[in-house]
Design an enzyme around this catalytic site. Structure first.
Site, short mmCIF file in Angstrom:
data_model
loop_
_atom_site.label_atom_id
_atom_site.label_comp_id
_atom_site.label_asym_id
_atom_site.label_seq_id
_atom_site.Cartn_x
_atom_site.Cartn_y
_atom_site.Cartn_z
N SER A 1 0.96 -1.10 0.10
CA SER A 1 0.07 0.11 0.07
C SER A 1 0.71 1.23 0.02
O SER A 1 0.58 2.20 -0.80
CB SER A 1 -0.76 0.25 0.99
OG SER A 1 -1.83 -0.84 1.09
N ASP B 1 -6.63 -8.30 4.56
CA ASP B 1 -5.89 -9.01 3.75
C ASP B 1 -5.23 -10.30 4.48
O ASP B 1 -4.68 -11.14 3.76
CB ASP B 1 -4.65 -8.32 3.08
CG ASP B 1 -5.31 -7.29 2.11
OD1 ASP B 1 -6.38 -7.35 1.65
OD2 ASP B 1 -4.61 -6.38 1.74
N ARG C 1 -2.77 -14.25 -2.43
CA ARG C 1 -2.78 -14.43 -0.88
C ARG C 1 -3.48 -15.73 -0.54
O ARG C 1 -3.07 -16.44 0.59
CB ARG C 1 -3.80 -13.34 -0.17
CG ARG C 1 -3.44 -11.94 -0.28
CD ARG C 1 -3.32 -11.10 0.69
NE ARG C 1 -2.87 -9.83 0.67
CZ ARG C 1 -1.57 -9.32 0.66
NH1 ARG C 1 -0.59 -10.16 1.04
NH2 ARG C 1 -1.31 -7.99 0.50
C1 S3P Z 1 -5.55 -1.24 0.06
C2 S3P Z 1 -6.82 -1.34 0.68
C3 S3P Z 1 -7.50 -2.61 0.84
C4 S3P Z 1 -6.60 -4.03 0.80
C5 S3P Z 1 -5.62 -3.78 -0.51
C6 S3P Z 1 -4.85 -2.62 -0.20
C7 S3P Z 1 -4.90 0.08 0.02
O1 S3P Z 1 -8.73 -2.75 0.08
O2 S3P Z 1 -7.39 -5.03 0.72
O3 S3P Z 1 -5.05 -4.88 -0.48
O4 S3P Z 1 -3.66 0.07 -0.42
O5 S3P Z 1 -5.60 0.88 -0.06
P1 S3P Z 1 -10.22 -1.93 0.12
O6 S3P Z 1 -10.00 -0.62 0.33
O7 S3P Z 1 -10.88 -2.47 -0.87
O8 S3P Z 1 -10.65 -2.62 1.34
#
Ligand code: S3P
Length: 429
Positions: A24, A316, A389
């Site tokens: 992220s 996740d 995952r």
């Molecule tokens: C993420 C937010 C999450 C996560 C994804 C990465 C991000 O998704 O599941 O792997 O970097 O903002 P959501 O915002 O759809 O929950």
């Protein structure tokens, strides 16, 4: 693609390692660096396929990005310096790329179409189309099914207050990024606070962002300013070794430099609730992101309930938590996790089916699953459904199962953790 086989880890997982950079945070560093003025230097960037999709998209819009391996230099074009790409922008498998970029592109002075692989073309995009449209954006699903490809025509935007139905950092971030360009303030309130990397990092790039509980507010900016970003280790990648060490007798693992931002670190709480022997050492910071080394020892685990506000902080990690619960005594209930159905695959259906194929006792519910732990696991053929995952979860689960577990399309781990199998082997050899 290839299948890989895994068997029981006889003497556990042992040793120390540093997991790759946070996915992220790596995405955001490239995105914000691209629309900032001047140089952004990123250390510890995750060289996974998803983050490389983000680099490719911004290069196609005229941003100079030197990927030197562990160090990435982004020569930012400034907030209004992106160029219209020739042809489509390909986001690959990456929901973060598509949803966050949409917030930026909604406010440019050119038109663009975003696309990606088969999985992302099934994932819901209405969740960003709706709030961005409320801000005045011209954004549409090309096939009118609420999914990618998305056609975006740059427009002048107006700030809104948005009450999001889902706790999603991708939705929140898309709206906040559009808010950078909008007239007036923009805020987003979520049902529960999702990961706050966007808020923390945008502040670091000079934007005016305020957070109050589950509401984030941003003021429009004239410019962002290039800066240095040190990316901590990804707790979502560390999760596989945390769980592996807890599950397999004889294990002791030290995972160094992991990001433990409270909006991401729910897995630590759940492991402790289950009885884990887990210690944080060398607590520190990478910029605004807290970090620590994690010392994890094999522990007898007991069932727990995972629900409510903790869910977005470990979303996740839920596949790995579900598998871990199969080795715990008693029942584990996972609820409020319907979001799992719209990830890279339907992670509720696939986890239930695959864990049961290994001899576990798991029942699917509307928004999660119920796991009755303590049954011996045996090897099975597992289809990763090209979901990174799922592949990593079962490579670890196989380490405490009898017989052979074969994982189909195992190389899909390259999305978030290219060296995963090598690191796992190092700990088990
Ligand atoms: C993420 C937010 C999450 C996560 C994804 C990465 C991000 O998704 O599941 O792997 O970097 O903002 P959501 O915002 O759809 O929950």
């Amino acid at each position: 693609m290839e299948s890989m086989e895994f068997t029981k880890a006889i003497s556990g997982l042992n040793g120390e390692l540093a997991v790759p950079g946070d996915k992220s945070i790596s995405h955001r560093a490239v995105m914000f660096g691209s629309i900032a003025k001047g140089l952004t230097e990123i250390r510890g960037f995750l060289q996974g396929a998803d983050c490389l999709s983000t680099i490719a998209c911004f290069r196609r819009m005229g941003v100079g990005i030197d990927n030197l391996g562990d160090r990435v230099l982004v020569h930012g074009n400034g907030m209004r310096g992106l160029k219209r790409p020739a042809g489509l922008l390909d986001c690959g498998n990456s929901g973060t790329t598509m949803r966050l970029i949409s917030g930026i592109l909604a406010a440019q002075n050119f038109d663009v179409t975003l696309t990606g692989d088969a999985s992302i073309q099934k994932r819901p995009m209405k969740r960003i189309i709706d709030p961005l449209s409320m801000m005045g954006a011209d954004i549409a699903s090309v096939n009118k099914n609420g999914c990618a490809p998305l056609r975006i025509k740059g427009r002048r935007l107006t700030g809104i207050h948005y009450n999001s139905k889902v706790a999603s950092a991708q939705v929140k971030s898309a709206v906040l990024l559009a808010g950078l360009y909008a007239q007036g303030e923009t805020s987003v309130t979520e049902p529960a606070l999702s990961r706050n990397h966007t808020e923390l990092m945008l502040r670091h790039f000079g934007a005016a962002v305020n957070s109050c509980g589950a509401t984030a507010t941003i003021s429009p900016a004239d410019e962002l300013f290039g800066t240095k970003v040190a990316v901590p280790g990804d707790i979502s990648s560390a999760a596989y070794f945390i769980a592996g060490a807890l599950m397999v007798p004889g294990s002791q693992v030290l995972i160094k430099g992991v990001g433990i931002n409270p909006t991401r670190a729910g897995i630590l709480k759940v492991c402790r609730d289950m009885g884990a022997d887990l210690t944080l050492l060398n607590e520190n910071h990478s910029g605004a992101e807290p970090t620590a080394d994690l010392l994890v020892r094999h522990s007898p685990l007991s069932g727990t309930v995972v629900e409510g506000e903790v869910i977005p902080t470990l979303i996740d990690e839920l596949p790995m938590i579900a598998a871990m619960a199969c080795t715990a005594q008693g029942e584990t209930v996972i609820k409020d996790a319907a979001e799992l159905k719209v990830k890279e695959s339907n992670r509720i259906a696939i986890m239930v089916e695959s864990l049961n194929a290994m001899g576990a006792d798991v029942t699917e519910t509307e928004d999660g699953m119920i796991i009755r732990g303590g049954r011996p696991l045996h090897g099975a053929e597992i289809d990763s459904h090209l979901d990174h995952r799922i592949a990593m979860t079962f490579a670890v689960t196989a380490l405490c199962a009898d017989g052979v577990t074969a994982i189909k399309d195992a190389q899909c781990v390259n999305i978030s953790y290219p060296g995963f199998y090598r690191d796992l082997e190092k700990l088990t050899e």
